[in-house]
Design an enzyme around this catalytic site. Structure first.
Site, mmCIF file in Angstrom:
data_model
loop_
_atom_site.group_PDB
_atom_site.id
_atom_site.type_symbol
_atom_site.label_atom_id
_atom_site.label_comp_id
_atom_site.label_asym_id
_atom_site.label_seq_id
_atom_site.Cartn_x
_atom_site.Cartn_y
_atom_site.Cartn_z
ATOM 1 N N ASP A 103 0.801 -1.217 -0.107
ATOM 2 C CA ASP A 103 0.023 -0.034 0.025
ATOM 3 C C ASP A 103 0.801 1.393 -0.010
ATOM 4 O OD1 ASP A 103 -2.352 1.201 -0.165
ATOM 5 O OD2 ASP A 103 -2.758 1.305 2.101
ATOM 6 N N GLY A 104 0.254 2.326 -0.399
ATOM 7 C CA GLY A 104 1.023 3.634 -0.357
ATOM 8 C C GLY A 104 1.470 4.104 -1.862
ATOM 9 N N ARG A 115 -5.014 -1.688 9.014
ATOM 10 C CA ARG A 115 -6.099 -2.501 8.705
ATOM 11 C C ARG A 115 -5.799 -3.595 7.502
ATOM 12 N NH1 ARG A 115 -7.478 2.737 7.094
ATOM 13 N NH2 ARG A 115 -7.243 3.311 4.706
ATOM 14 N N GLU A 142 -12.536 -4.416 -3.852
ATOM 15 C CA GLU A 142 -12.953 -3.117 -3.585
ATOM 16 C C GLU A 142 -12.303 -1.937 -4.460
ATOM 17 O OE1 GLU A 142 -12.363 -5.420 -0.918
ATOM 18 O OE2 GLU A 142 -14.504 -5.808 -0.684
ATOM 19 N N ASN A 143 -11.248 -2.377 -4.882
ATOM 20 C CA ASN A 143 -10.621 -1.296 -5.712
ATOM 21 C C ASN A 143 -11.124 -1.091 -6.893
ATOM 22 O OD1 ASN A 143 -7.200 -2.559 -4.701
ATOM 23 N ND2 ASN A 143 -8.017 -0.851 -3.996
ATOM 24 N N GLU A 185 1.498 -12.869 12.429
ATOM 25 C CA GLU A 185 2.021 -11.622 13.148
ATOM 26 C C GLU A 185 1.761 -10.828 12.282
ATOM 27 O OE1 GLU A 185 2.935 -11.884 16.349
ATOM 28 O OE2 GLU A 185 2.545 -13.966 16.686
HETATM 29 C C1 IPE Z 1 -5.507 -2.560 -0.117
HETATM 30 O O1 IPE Z 1 -5.113 -1.542 -0.099
HETATM 31 C C2 IPE Z 1 -5.564 -3.408 -1.308
HETATM 32 C C3 IPE Z 1 -4.162 -3.552 -2.001
HETATM 33 C C4 IPE Z 1 -3.138 -3.405 -1.368
HETATM 34 C C5 IPE Z 1 -4.198 -4.195 -3.286
HETATM 35 P P1 IPE Z 1 -6.387 0.027 -0.310
HETATM 36 O O2 IPE Z 1 -5.323 0.993 -0.459
HETATM 37 O O3 IPE Z 1 -7.105 -0.697 -1.323
HETATM 38 O O4 IPE Z 1 -7.041 -0.339 1.092
HETATM 39 P P2 IPE Z 1 -7.893 0.785 1.948
HETATM 40 O O5 IPE Z 1 -8.990 1.314 0.969
HETATM 41 O O6 IPE Z 1 -6.762 2.120 2.182
HETATM 42 O O7 IPE Z 1 -8.283 0.082 2.951
HETATM 43 C C1 IPE Z 2 -1.630 0.333 -3.375
HETATM 44 O O1 IPE Z 2 -1.466 1.646 -3.310
HETATM 45 C C2 IPE Z 2 -2.095 -0.241 -4.789
HETATM 46 C C3 IPE Z 2 -3.453 -0.508 -4.778
HETATM 47 C C4 IPE Z 2 -4.352 -0.718 -3.582
HETATM 48 C C5 IPE Z 2 -3.823 -1.161 -6.070
HETATM 49 P P1 IPE Z 2 -2.508 2.451 -3.443
HETATM 50 O O2 IPE Z 2 -3.060 2.831 -4.664
HETATM 51 O O3 IPE Z 2 -3.695 2.174 -2.340
HETATM 52 O O4 IPE Z 2 -2.136 3.910 -2.915
HETATM 53 P P2 IPE Z 2 -2.665 5.030 -1.626
HETATM 54 O O5 IPE Z 2 -3.027 4.213 -0.626
HETATM 55 O O6 IPE Z 2 -3.370 5.868 -2.408
HETATM 56 O O7 IPE Z 2 -1.181 5.683 -1.164
HETATM 57 MG MG MG Z 3 -4.113 2.527 -0.250
#
Ligand code: IPE
Ligand code: IPE
Ligand code: MG
Length: 253
Positions: A28-29, A202, A75-76, A215
């Site tokens: 994530d990020g 989360r 959910e993406n 863990e």
């Molecule tokens: C979780 O990240 C899904 C992936 C890393 C593929 P999200 O960025 O979609 O999660 P939320 O919306 O912050 O919970």
């Molecule tokens: C993780 O990065 C990739 C996916 C969830 C597909 P994000 O796209 O969620 O990046 P942030 O959380 O918005 O920074």
């Molecule tokens: Mg994200």
């Protein structure tokens, strides 16, 4: 809780720690990484693929056998179509570019999640990656794509109901082990360590069933910056934990 000694960490890093075979990562990020640089979010996702390459390589070198990464959640789909398409494009590009090398290196690739919702070209490529690497067993790379833990459990329940209807399964035979065989992760051990980057605390619907006793390590690093040192940092944290699985520590009495 005992602090990890240097040699404990070395054991984990060299893959000798018994009990650490499966690492799962919520990558994530990417979006925040791009935003901080004034770049489009897609640029963050592109750099995220490079972080994945580095991590697969580092995990293999360290001696981790199973790596499961969260790449696209059910959910993406709520994101703008252009971003969703960019993410599909990156999965395709990753498989197209890396499949031959990963196959040579003994990596077995599996994609977990809902296959039906995927565009036909993505689904075909995913099938090809799984078929091509089906005989490999050195390293197991599982990519959760169009994956949601609740969807996976609901789909397993539906398949079990069909098996009952067909007379192949009796309701009394349904227990944790049997249900586990109906999940996409059948044949994978449960994750020992779950890492989430980007400072969020989360699970976002990732491996809900399988992480019952994982863990959890939450790190502030944004996924595109994740590297071998980040992985080693997470392994060192894992090493500090005492896994009790509901029992009491030796010496508690
Ligand atoms: C979780 O990240 C899904 C992936 C890393 C593929 P999200 O960025 O979609 O999660 P939320 O919306 O912050 O919970
Ligand atoms: C993780 O990065 C990739 C996916 C969830 C597909 P994000 O796209 O969620 O990046 P942030 O959380 O918005 O920074
Ligand atoms: Mg994200």
């Amino acid at each position: 809780m005992a602090a990890a000694s240097a040699s404990d960490v070395t054991n984990v890093v060299s893959g000798q720690q018994p009990g650490l075979s499966h690492v799962a990562i919520i990558m994530d990020g990417n979006g925040r990484w791009a935003k901080a640089r004034g770049l489009p979010r897609a640029a963050g996702h592109e750099r995220g693929v490079e972080a994945l390459r580095r991590t697969v390589e580092a995990a293999g070198e360290i001696g981790i056998r199973y790596l499961t990464v969260f790449s696209f959640s059910t959910e993406n789909w709520r994101r703008p179509a252009a971003e969703v398409n960019a993410l599909f494009g990156l999965l395709k590009a990753y498989v197209q570019r890396d499949l031959a090398r990963l196959t040579r290196e003994g990596v077995r690739i599996r994609i977990i999640g809902q296959r039906e919702g995927l565009p036909a070209d993505v689904a075909a490529l995913v099938d090809k990656a799984e078929r091509t690497t089906a005989d490999n067993s050195k390293f197991f790379l599982t990519i959760a794509f169009n994956y949601g833990g609740r969807e996976e459990i609901a789909r397993a329940a539906r398949r079990m109901a069909l098996a009952v209807e067909a007379g192949e399964l009796k309701p009394d035979e349904i227990d944790e082990t049997r249900l586990g065989h109906f999940l996409d992760t059948d044949m994978l051990p449960d994750p020992d360590l779950l890492i989430r980057t980007s400072g969020e605390y989360r699970l976002s619907n990732f491996l809900l069933w399988q992480c019952a006793y994982a863990e959890l390590v939450f790190m502030d690093v944004l996924w595109p910056d994740f590297d071998r040192a980040s992985l080693e940092e997470a392994l060192a944290k894992y090493q500090e934990r005492e896994r009790r699985f509901g029992a009491v520590s030796p010496g508690a009495y």
